[in-house]
Design an enzyme around this catalytic site. Structure first.
Site, PDB file in Angstrom:
ATOM      1  CG  ASN A   7       1.329  -2.527  -2.607  1.00 46.43           C
ATOM      2  OD1 ASN A   7       1.770  -1.384  -2.710  1.00 46.43           O
ATOM      3  ND2 ASN A   7       0.138  -2.879  -3.055  1.00 46.43           N
ATOM      4  CG  HIS A 177      -5.548  -1.860 -12.153  1.00 42.94           C
ATOM      5  ND1 HIS A 177      -6.745  -1.256 -12.476  1.00 42.94           N
ATOM      6  CD2 HIS A 177      -5.378  -1.654 -10.830  1.00 42.94           C
ATOM      7  CE1 HIS A 177      -7.268  -0.715 -11.393  1.00 42.94           C
ATOM      8  NE2 HIS A 177      -6.447  -0.933 -10.380  1.00 42.94           N
TER       9      HIS A 177
END
Ligand code: ADP
Length: 394
Positions: A7, A177
């Site tokens: 990430n 998300h």
């Protein structure tokens, strides 16, 4: 097989190294303040945590140091042990509706859409470039936060605004998300033992979104064109009347960027309570009887309930509601208050079970009309799973 899940942010790079035999995390950590003074890394491995200051001028530096450290610590013996690298990418627009192996064409696509999420995508891409440079023979996979929402129908993803805004500028609901909601959907399948279910997935953290899922597919989600939409969050407002924006611009002599900054960074729990974006602090202040904290908390609960109610109707009922992310996994009072407000739908929870935190647990009682669960989310594992699947099927 070992997979790295990455990430990458504008000045940080988080990683988890998975052993996909049993999906265990071998090592994890992050490189912070890349390109800024005082950069350092943290590596967690074998129950130990190493924190080291180091000069990091670029993401490539971070990747080089990460790989050297994995060898030096004996976590891997050679770079060849890393079978693939999966990267989180925030926005896939309507260009990427699923995870893909990175090749030159995909890189072009990533470049073409990057200005669409200028705070996130260019930074996500940096991680991809860095790994391609340092490990040129290792496959990279990109996993998009928006992909799970690509099954929303047109009526859902279009806004009631001039059609030209959609056609020419791509103004539509994309959601966010998605990797977390997809993970929760897979867990709900395991819990219920079938694929034909109606799920309301509540990812409630510092950022937050609710997702309506039918038969494993997203039918609607609370985040919109950007992650500013939907429920009230730690520092984000969620949905508001857009006319507030020019009104406050004039009152405070601010430009649009400054107002958007207020809506993203000084609103939500922080804005309403005037002291913290963290639900733990809000709950503590509520215990002291602080009025602003009490209103912030009940508004927060109310916005979650609003969306659950909306999706209950949209789905024509619900089989299961799942709470996940920082607040959803940990906040006993928020879960209790949300569920109390859902009593009219036949939701009943066991208050002792609700005292359990950070664990997969069934909160609902046997006579509840809807199952209610807490499931810790694992976006990193989802990225690693997608990476493994794509490299296996190359
Ligand atoms: P992000 O959206 O940044 O990924 P997280 O899902 O990690 O955020 O959630 C972080 C938030 O979770 C914190 O800001 C805090 O409000 C909340 N949180 C974490 N632990 C607790 C707890 N024990 N009780 C209540 N809220 C908590």
């Amino acid at each position: 097989m070992k997979i790295l899940s990455i990430n990458s942010g504008s000045s940080s790079l988080k990683f988890s190294l998975f052993d996909m035999k049993d999906e265990s995390v071998i090592a994890s950590g992050q490189f912070e303040r890349i390109g800024i003074d005082g950069s350092f890394y943290t590596i967690k491995y074998n129950g130990e945590k190493i924190v080291q200051e180091v000069e990091l001028t670029s993401h490539t530096d971070a990747v080089n140091i990460l790989l050297d450290k994995l060898i030096a610590l004996g976590i891997i013996k050679s770079f060849d042990e890393i079978d693939g690298v999966g990267h989180r990418v925030v926005q896939g627009k309507d260009v990427f509706s699923q995870s893909v192996l990175v090749n030159d064409e995909v890189l072009e696509g990533l470049e073409a859409i990057k200005d669409f999420a200028p705070l996130h995508n260019p930074a996500n891409n940096l991680g991809v470039y860095a790994f391609r440079e340092v490990l040129p023979n290792t496959p990279n996979v990109v996993v998009f936060d928006t992909a799970f929402h690509s099954t929303m129908d047109k009526e859902t993803y279009l806004y009631p605004v001039p059609y030209k805004w959609y056609k020419e500028y791509g103004v539509r609901k994309y959601g966010a998300h998605g990797t977390s909601h997809r993970y929760i959907t897979d867990c709900a399948k395991e819990i219920l033992g079938r694929e034909d279910f109606k799920l309301i997935s509540c990812h409630v953290g510092n950022g937050g979104s609710i997702c309506a899922v039918k038969d494993m597919k997203c039918v609607d989600t609370s985040m919109g064109f950007t992650p500013l939409a939907g429920i009230m969050m730690g520092t984000r407002s969620g949905d508001i009347d857009p006319s507030i924006i020019p009104y406050v611009m004039e009152k405070e002599g601010k430009n649009i960027g400054e107002i958007l900054n207020d809506l993203n960074k000084s609103s939500g729990l922080l804005g309403m309570s005037e002291f913290s974006s963290d639900m733990r602090d809000i709950v503590d202040k509520c215990d002291e009887g602080d009025e602003k904290a009490l209103t912030a908390r009940s508004k927060y609960v109310r916005r979650i309930v609003d969306y659950i109610a909306q999706y209950y109707v949209l789905l024509g009922g619900a089989d299961i509601i799942v709470f996940t992310a920082g607040v959803g996994e940990n906040s006993i009072p928020v879960r209790r208050e949300v569920c109390e407000k859902l009593a009219c739908l036949g939701v009943k929870i066991d208050l002792d079970k609700n005292n359990i935190t950070r664990e997969k647990v069934k909160l609902s009682t046997d006579d509840s009309k809807i199952e209610v669960w807490v499931v810790p989310t694992d976006e990193e594992l989802m990225i690693a799973r997608d990476t493994l699947n794509l490299i296996k099927n190359r």
